[in-house]
Design an enzyme around this catalytic site. Structure first.
Site, mmCIF file in Angstrom:
data_model
loop_
_atom_site.group_PDB
_atom_site.id
_atom_site.type_symbol
_atom_site.label_atom_id
_atom_site.label_comp_id
_atom_site.label_asym_id
_atom_site.label_seq_id
_atom_site.Cartn_x
_atom_site.Cartn_y
_atom_site.Cartn_z
ATOM 1 N N LYS A 14 0.819 -1.224 0.000
ATOM 2 C CA LYS A 14 0.000 0.000 0.000
ATOM 3 C C LYS A 14 0.844 1.262 0.000
ATOM 4 C CE LYS A 14 -2.327 -0.432 3.806
ATOM 5 N NZ LYS A 14 -2.018 -1.780 4.248
ATOM 6 N N ARG A 89 -9.704 1.979 9.356
ATOM 7 C CA ARG A 89 -9.402 0.559 9.533
ATOM 8 C C ARG A 89 -10.508 -0.137 10.305
ATOM 9 N NH1 ARG A 89 -3.549 1.142 9.306
ATOM 10 N NH2 ARG A 89 -2.448 -0.848 9.415
ATOM 11 N N ARG A 128 10.620 -7.207 4.521
ATOM 12 C CA ARG A 128 10.659 -5.800 4.940
ATOM 13 C C ARG A 128 11.294 -5.670 6.330
ATOM 14 N NH1 ARG A 128 4.981 -2.742 4.946
ATOM 15 N NH2 ARG A 128 4.613 -3.979 6.803
ATOM 16 N N ARG A 134 11.342 -2.887 10.928
ATOM 17 C CA ARG A 134 10.115 -2.460 11.614
ATOM 18 C C ARG A 134 9.816 -3.397 12.766
ATOM 19 N NH1 ARG A 134 5.050 -0.525 8.000
ATOM 20 N NH2 ARG A 134 3.981 -1.471 9.774
ATOM 21 N N ARG A 145 -1.726 -8.907 12.931
ATOM 22 C CA ARG A 145 -2.148 -7.817 12.044
ATOM 23 C C ARG A 145 -3.039 -8.345 10.918
ATOM 24 N NH1 ARG A 145 3.404 -5.748 10.533
ATOM 25 N NH2 ARG A 145 2.349 -4.209 9.241
HETATM 26 P P1 AMP Z 1 0.613 0.682 9.028
HETATM 27 O O1 AMP Z 1 1.898 1.352 8.703
HETATM 28 O O2 AMP Z 1 -0.559 1.265 8.267
HETATM 29 O O3 AMP Z 1 0.663 -0.812 8.909
HETATM 30 O O4 AMP Z 1 0.307 0.996 10.571
HETATM 31 C C1 AMP Z 1 1.178 0.581 11.583
HETATM 32 C C2 AMP Z 1 0.443 0.510 12.918
HETATM 33 O O5 AMP Z 1 -0.055 1.808 13.262
HETATM 34 C C3 AMP Z 1 -0.780 -0.390 12.948
HETATM 35 O O6 AMP Z 1 -0.454 -1.747 13.133
HETATM 36 C C4 AMP Z 1 -1.548 0.200 14.118
HETATM 37 O O7 AMP Z 1 -0.957 -0.159 15.351
HETATM 38 C C5 AMP Z 1 -1.309 1.698 13.937
HETATM 39 N N1 AMP Z 1 -2.358 2.291 13.078
HETATM 40 C C6 AMP Z 1 -2.177 2.873 11.859
HETATM 41 N N2 AMP Z 1 -3.341 3.308 11.363
HETATM 42 C C7 AMP Z 1 -4.299 2.983 12.287
HETATM 43 C C8 AMP Z 1 -5.700 3.151 12.344
HETATM 44 N N3 AMP Z 1 -6.376 3.720 11.340
HETATM 45 N N4 AMP Z 1 -6.353 2.721 13.451
HETATM 46 C C9 AMP Z 1 -5.681 2.147 14.469
HETATM 47 N N5 AMP Z 1 -4.360 1.933 14.463
HETATM 48 C C10 AMP Z 1 -3.659 2.347 13.387
#
Ligand code: AMP
Length: 192
Positions: A14, A89, A128, A134, A145
């Site tokens: 993404k 989300r 990654r 990360r 996740r």
């Molecule tokens: P991502 O980089 O989009 O995978 O986000 C990394 C982490 O940030 C996720 O696993 C959540 O812990 C937190 N996070 C990001 N966006 C959201 C969201 N919209 N709602 C809740 N937690 C979020």
């Protein structure tokens, strides 16, 4: 002016596609995950609150995430439109975004979903992990996740599909073809 959302399971690519799409549509890509990681890096209070959830693959509470996004959408660059990556989300977050947009008399243009088989997602995230280090790219956190995506985020896709603004494309393959398919799908949805 395009107001777009990119969705898809963790590891589907993404973030990469968001960058290319945002460039094509001349809008900022706004990733809530990146905003949180920025807070963690800068050791802010919000970063301290979020990192406990992130490290375990859990969602940061809706109101915390929504407040952070609301602030980001106040920045001038978002007046020209935006591409949201990682928000909404949860079904609750759909409502929160609707309210934020309605307050400004704006509407969503299209929601793009990328798909890929779970096995491929896990392999990409483990790769990654090696490249970017990360903290949330470990095997057990990855499983959590993926599970949250299925249980909490798939219903978001269903909701946008009912609104008739969801377009889905295959997220496996080479980066350029996926970007081309994504642009075509979004332009089709915007023109519909
Ligand atoms: P991502 O980089 O989009 O995978 O986000 C990394 C982490 O940030 C996720 O696993 C959540 O812990 C937190 N996070 C990001 N966006 C959201 C969201 N919209 N709602 C809740 N937690 C979020």
């Amino acid at each position: 002016m395009a107001r777009l959302i990119i969705m898809g399971p963790p590891g589907v690519g993404k973030g990469t596609q968001a960058e290319y799409l945002a460039r094509h549509f001349s809008i900022p890509a706004i990733s809530t995950g990146d905003l949180f990681r920025g807070h963690v890096r800068n050791k802010t209070e919000l970063g301290a609150e979020a990192s406990g959830y992130m490290d375990h693959g859990e969602f940061v509470p809706d109101h915390v995430t929504t407040d952070m996004l609301r602030q980001r959408l106040e920045d001038n660059d978002a007046d020209a439109g935006f591409l949201l990556d990682g928000y909404p989300r949860t079904v609750i977050q759909i409502g929160a975004l609707d309210e934020m947009l309605a307050a400004k008399g704006r509407a969503l243009g299209a929601v793009l979903a990328l798909t890929a088989p779970d096995g491929e997602l896990v392999a990409r995230m483990l790769r990654r992990a090696k490249e970017q280090g990360r903290a949330d790219d470990t095997e057990s956190v990855i499983q959590r996740r993926l599970e949250l995506y299925r249980d909490e985020t798939q219903p978001v896709l269903t909701a946008y599909s009912h609104r008739g603004i969801l377009v889905t494309i295959d997220g496996s393959g080479d980066r350029e073809s996926i970007t081309a398919a994504a642009i075509a799908a979004v332009e089709g949805a915007l023109a519909a």
